[in-house]
Design a protein around this motif. Structure first.
Motif: not given
Length: 126
Positions: A56-57, A3-8, A53
């Motif tokens: 993911h980055a 996903t483009s963002n770990f918050k998803e 997080a």
């Protein structure tokens, strides 16, 4: 599944919610535990979403898997600390059991995400 963002990530969201619950719980522990068990509980609960997080980055599936594994370790550590807190009388089972169940669910989600990443990584190698 990047996903483009770990918050998803649902597992990140769930672990953040758990961290908020744990911080509320820590406020009820005895003041003399502020730098003992409370500090350990705080560190392990924050470590779960933080490592999701950070992983993911990272640029590779291998690194993401490593950080997810660290999150799993922190979840096991947190579960142990809650069990200990219950055994020594700081928490009741009524308080700790739902939190432990949440940790178990987070661990299952982490395992599922790790399996998914491994399978995607193996497919891309072929």
């Amino acid at each position: 599944m990047k996903t483009s963002n770990f918050k998803e990530l649902a597992v990140w969201q769930k672990s953040m919610n758990l961290a908020v619950e744990i911080y509320d719980l820590i406020r009820r522990l005895p003041p003399d535990e502020r730098y003992g068990l409370s500090d350990q509980i705080r560190r392990s609960t924050v470590s779960i979403p933080s490592n999701i997080a950070e992983g993911h980055a990272r640029n590779t599936a291998k690194e993401f898997l490593r950080f997810l594994s660290i999150s799993r370790g922190s979840a096991a550590e947190l579960q142990t600390q809650l069990i200990l807190s219950t055994k020594i009388g700081y928490l009741t089972e009524e308080t700790s059991n739902p939190l432990i169940q949440e940790i178990v669910e987070i661990d299952k989600m982490l395992c599922g995400l790790m399996r998914f990443i491994k399978s995607k990584h193996q497919q891309s190698d072929n």
